[in-house]
Scaffold this motif. Structure first.
Motif, mmCIF file in Angstrom:
data_model
loop_
_atom_site.group_PDB
_atom_site.id
_atom_site.type_symbol
_atom_site.label_atom_id
_atom_site.label_comp_id
_atom_site.label_asym_id
_atom_site.label_seq_id
_atom_site.Cartn_x
_atom_site.Cartn_y
_atom_site.Cartn_z
ATOM 1 N N UNK A 1 7.334 64.946 55.936
ATOM 2 C CA UNK A 1 8.779 64.741 56.115
ATOM 3 C C UNK A 1 9.251 65.649 57.251
ATOM 4 N N UNK A 2 9.762 65.007 58.302
ATOM 5 C CA UNK A 2 10.214 65.739 59.484
ATOM 6 C C UNK A 2 11.682 65.419 59.728
ATOM 7 N N UNK A 3 12.554 66.333 59.289
ATOM 8 C CA UNK A 3 14.002 66.209 59.462
ATOM 9 C C UNK A 3 14.455 67.301 60.417
ATOM 10 N N UNK A 4 15.309 66.924 61.380
ATOM 11 C CA UNK A 4 15.796 67.909 62.344
ATOM 12 C C UNK A 4 16.458 69.087 61.619
ATOM 13 N N UNK A 5 16.081 70.291 62.034
ATOM 14 C CA UNK A 5 16.702 71.500 61.488
ATOM 15 C C UNK A 5 16.111 71.977 60.183
ATOM 16 N N UNK A 6 15.057 71.302 59.674
ATOM 17 C CA UNK A 6 14.425 71.742 58.424
ATOM 18 C C UNK A 6 12.914 71.812 58.624
ATOM 19 N N UNK A 7 12.220 72.676 57.871
ATOM 20 C CA UNK A 7 10.756 72.747 57.986
ATOM 21 C C UNK A 7 10.117 71.437 57.520
ATOM 22 N N UNK A 8 8.948 71.154 58.047
ATOM 23 C CA UNK A 8 8.201 69.986 57.595
ATOM 24 C C UNK A 8 7.796 70.153 56.135
ATOM 25 N N UNK A 9 7.805 69.041 55.406
ATOM 26 C CA UNK A 9 7.445 69.055 53.991
ATOM 27 C C UNK A 9 6.280 68.108 53.785
ATOM 28 N N UNK A 10 5.231 68.595 53.088
ATOM 29 C CA UNK A 10 4.078 67.760 52.754
ATOM 30 C C UNK A 10 3.717 67.979 51.290
ATOM 31 N N UNK A 11 2.882 67.089 50.753
ATOM 32 C CA UNK A 11 2.353 67.252 49.402
ATOM 33 C C UNK A 11 1.067 68.063 49.464
ATOM 34 N N UNK A 12 0.756 68.789 48.374
ATOM 35 C CA UNK A 12 -0.397 69.693 48.391
ATOM 36 C C UNK A 12 -1.687 68.919 48.642
ATOM 37 N N UNK B 1 21.511 78.818 33.852
ATOM 38 C CA UNK B 1 20.682 78.794 35.045
ATOM 39 C C UNK B 1 21.523 79.046 36.286
ATOM 40 N N UNK B 2 20.930 78.779 37.441
ATOM 41 C CA UNK B 2 21.618 79.049 38.703
ATOM 42 C C UNK B 2 21.595 77.813 39.587
ATOM 43 N N UNK B 3 22.753 77.496 40.140
ATOM 44 C CA UNK B 3 22.861 76.401 41.103
ATOM 45 C C UNK B 3 23.147 76.992 42.474
ATOM 46 N N UNK B 4 22.284 76.681 43.415
ATOM 47 C CA UNK B 4 22.437 77.219 44.754
ATOM 48 C C UNK B 4 23.606 76.602 45.492
ATOM 49 N N UNK B 5 24.058 77.248 46.581
ATOM 50 C CA UNK B 5 25.192 76.724 47.360
ATOM 51 C C UNK B 5 24.835 75.406 48.044
ATOM 52 N N UNK B 6 25.877 74.604 48.291
ATOM 53 C CA UNK B 6 25.663 73.266 48.869
ATOM 54 C C UNK B 6 26.518 73.035 50.104
ATOM 55 N N UNK B 7 26.986 74.117 50.731
ATOM 56 C CA UNK B 7 27.826 73.942 51.916
ATOM 57 C C UNK B 7 26.971 73.494 53.099
ATOM 58 N N UNK B 8 27.620 73.337 54.242
ATOM 59 C CA UNK B 8 26.943 72.783 55.408
ATOM 60 C C UNK B 8 25.672 73.500 55.781
ATOM 61 N N UNK B 9 25.678 74.830 55.706
ATOM 62 C CA UNK B 9 24.508 75.600 56.099
ATOM 63 C C UNK B 9 23.345 75.403 55.139
ATOM 64 N N UNK B 10 23.630 74.916 53.923
ATOM 65 C CA UNK B 10 22.591 74.770 52.905
ATOM 66 C C UNK B 10 22.292 73.313 52.562
ATOM 67 N N UNK B 11 22.816 72.375 53.355
ATOM 68 C CA UNK B 11 22.627 70.971 53.021
ATOM 69 C C UNK B 11 21.153 70.589 53.022
#
Length: 679
Positions: free
Chosen positions: A414-425, A500-510
């Motif tokens: 998975x290659x999305x601009x602005x985010x690290x690549x994601x793969x399965x193990x 539990x804890x829910x992380x932030x969901x603002x623009x910087x964390x989308x």
């Protein structure tokens, strides 16, 4: 003879007419006052007479409260988990009109025969004891304060004056030579309400002290040799963290509930549940004290038992103590070293919410010290990883982005601009491999669920594009998880649960949305996982977990118990899916625990009888500055009252199989201990 006009006219005029005006006024006042007195007497006799009679009765009769034995706590098989150990104690019942000077005199006498812990002796109590036992000095201090504060001191209440006097004593260290043992006894006695009984020494009273005090009870009004009950744990102290503890005369009432408990009528050092079940069910466990009427007639006292008291109600838990011990031991024996922070496991009846076992071990990664911590199942929020994927798939079905017959996607990088690549193990090269939903569950394909999450959020994945999700995407995904109980408190009947804890969901964390879609962002508790897997096991019903199965009430003797309340399943919601949709999810979980795919993630569960359905999970974390992992597991047996959840945070090795080994041992222990294996 000269005529006397007054004598001649006396029959013609009323004598009152000849009275002077002042005398008339005085006569009117007298008549008015007489009428007022008559009215007041009538009011006091008729209207307030009963109240005065009651007050007189109170003066002649007082009610002395005793102590009540606390209720017991049993496991599901009737074994006593928490019992009562009787011990000799010194008690004090404060009279209605007992003064501080009288209390100080009693304290001084009593101190000759017992020595108590003085660590909780307050500076104020020490100063008060000094003032009460040094009346001449107290008067001198009062005079000095009146000179210092002038007219302001004239308006002080007795309480304000005592406070200023005590402050003066403390500021000038006048009480430095006060006997701490006497002052502590004084403090405890002073903390008792009128007619209430409090413990002065709750345990450790020697036979000699009992005899000496018993011979001198007439010199110490209100002092008695009584009985106290301390908690003991016949099935082992490992149950203490789960059932809780009770305060004693040394610890006093908990600071965070002090004012509330005092308002409810507790004494300063009265036993009370401090946490867990002892705290949650305090009102049932504490019982009701006996009431003895003390009558005084011509200086002679007599007593009559008005109410014999009632032992507290007992709790029968859903916990199987033998199974609980095994689960606890399995966790401790299989816990790796390194940065591992602990391990937590909950075993639950998915149809009723009854908890069979709630094992937990916390580990200090610096020292390696292990501590029993079953409450970690409800208060340790952990990023759980891929165990949540069945809930994500269910949300995809509900939103119509996949169907039972059309759910194949490519596992790919998975290659999305602005985010690290994601793969399965199992596909770290990222080459496109077609997988359907059951295969994605069996292999735990991260990238499959990233693409599914994007579709739920309103975007189809194309390599290199920006993330353009709907504004409500995060909430939609979290709502899908919440219908399974993830991210919300379970409502279990024990104090201290976290959501539990829910992380932030603002623009910087989308971009975190992508990680939320395969369980690597928000955190949940192990108890939430147990409720979640129960929803899958029971066909879609969110059932509230509980530890107390029934409440038992004893007679006055503490015997002949009868059941007065039994827990019933409490539904908290329902997950709506078609039979075909459920079958896809369950097929994938069956393949996790029983499949033959070369990238199968649940191989350690293979060969179990009866067969289980499961989902493994791994989350990347950071512990002590090191890259670590959380391994998790949920499992159930179709048609059987068994489901379990497991979490192990802080592992240093990736996919080392600890979750599978622990799960297998717990599952086998269940059939050995709680139920016979189904044929």
């Amino acid at each position: 003879m000269k005529r006397n006009p007054y004598l001649e006219d006396r029959d013609k005029n009323d004598a009152r007419a000849n009275l002077p005006s002042r005398l008339k006024l005085l006569l009117g006042v007298v008549i008015a006052l007489t009428m007022a007195l008559i009215i007041q007497l009538a009011f006091l006799t008729i209207k307030q007479g009963p109240a005065f009679e009651t007050e007189v009765s109170k003066s002649d009769e007082t009610v002395e409260l005793g102590s009540a034995q606390r209720g017991l706590i049993y496991d599901s098989t009737g074994k006593v988990i928490t019992g009562n150990k009787p011990e000799a104690a010194v008690t004090y019942t404060r009279g209605k009109t007992t003064t501080s000077a009288q209390i100080a005199k009693i304290a001084k006498t009593l101190s000759k025969y017992i020595s108590i812990d003085t660590s909780r002796l307050s500076d104020r109590a020490k100063a008060d004891y000094y003032l009460v036992t040094n009346s001449t000095e107290a008067t001198k201090i009062q005079t000095k304060l009146q000179k210092q504060y002038g007219k302001t001191a004239d308006g002080w209440s007795s309480t304000q004056l005592s406070t200023y006097q005590a402050q003066y004593v403390m500021n000038h260290n006048l009480d430095k030579d006060i006997d701490a043992n006497q002052a502590m006894i004084f403090q405890k006695m002073s903390g008792a309400y009128a007619l209430s009984t409090t413990y002065i020494q709750e345990s450790g009273v020697s036979d000699k002290a009992q005899a000496e005090i018993g011979e001198r009870l007439s010199d110490m009004p209100g002092i008695k040799i009584g009985e106290s009950f301390s908690r003991d744990y016949p099935e082992g102290n490992d149950f203490e963290p789960m059932v809780g503890t009770v305060t004693n005369e040394s610890t006093g009432l908990p600071e965070d509930r002090l004012h509330t408990l005092l308002a409810q009528g507790y004494s300063q050092n009265e036993p009370v549940g401090s946490f867990a079940l002892e705290k949650q069910y305090e009102s049932l466990l504490k019982g009701s004290p006996s009431q003895t009427v003390i009558s005084t007639m011509n200086g002679a006292k007599s007593s009559d038992i008005k109410y014999e008291g009632q032992a507290g109600d007992s709790l029968k838990l859903t916990i199987n103590s033998a199974f609980q011990k095994k689960v606890q031991q399995i966790l401790e024996d299989n816990l790796p070293g390194g940065d591992v922070q602990g391990a937590y496991a909950t075993v639950i009846n998915p149809y009723t919410g009854a908890i069979y076992a709630m094992g937990g071990v916390s580990r200090d990664s610096k020292t390696g010290t292990k501590t029993a911590n079953p409450l970690g199942n409800i208060n340790a929020a952990i990023v759980m990883g891929s165990v949540v994927k069945p809930a994500i798939l269910a949300t995809g079905f509900q939103k119509g982005v996949v169907t039972p017959t059309n759910n194949t996607m490519y596992d790919q990088a998975i290659k999305i601009q602005g985010t690290p690549n994601i793969t399965s193990y199992w596909n770290q090269g990222g080459s496109p491999v077609a997988v359907d939903a059951p295969t994605a569950l069996e292999r735990s394909s991260n990238t499959y669920f990233v693409q599914l999450g994007m579709k739920i959020g309103g975007q189809t994945y194309y390599p290199g594009e920006q993330l353009k999700l709907r504004s409500d995407a995060f909430q939609t995904l979290r709502n899908g998880l919440a219908q399974f109980g993830l991210g919300t408190k379970t409502g279990i009947d024990i104090d201290g649960e976290t959501a539990g804890y829910r992380g932030p969901t603002d623009g910087a964390n989308i971009g975190k949305y992508l990680y939320e879609s395969f369980g690597q962002y928000d955190s949940y508790t192990t108890m939430q996982l147990a409720r979640y897997v129960s929803v899958i096991a029971n066909g879609g019903y969110l059932v509230q977990p509980h530890l107390v199965g029934s409440v038992l009430q004893s007679d006055v003797s503490g015997k002949n118990q009868k059941t007065v309340w039994t827990a019933q399943p409490q539904l908290q919601g329902q997950v709506s899916l078609t039979t075909d949709q459920w079958n896809v999810i369950k097929n994938g979980m069956y393949r996790v625990a029983n499949g033959s795919d070369p990238h199968n993630t649940g191989s350690s569960l293979h060969g179990l009888s009866p067969q289980v359905y499961a989902k493994t999970g791994t989350a990347e974390t950071t512990t002590n500055g090191h890259s670590t992992y959380t391994e998790s597991m949920v499992a159930y047996v179709p048609g059987q009252p068994f489901a379990m959840s497991l979490a192990i945070p802080g592992l240093n090795s990736y996919l080392d199989g600890t979750n599978g080994r622990i799960s297998k041992e717990i599952i086998n222990a269940f059939w050995d201990t709680v139920m016979n294996k189904p044929s």
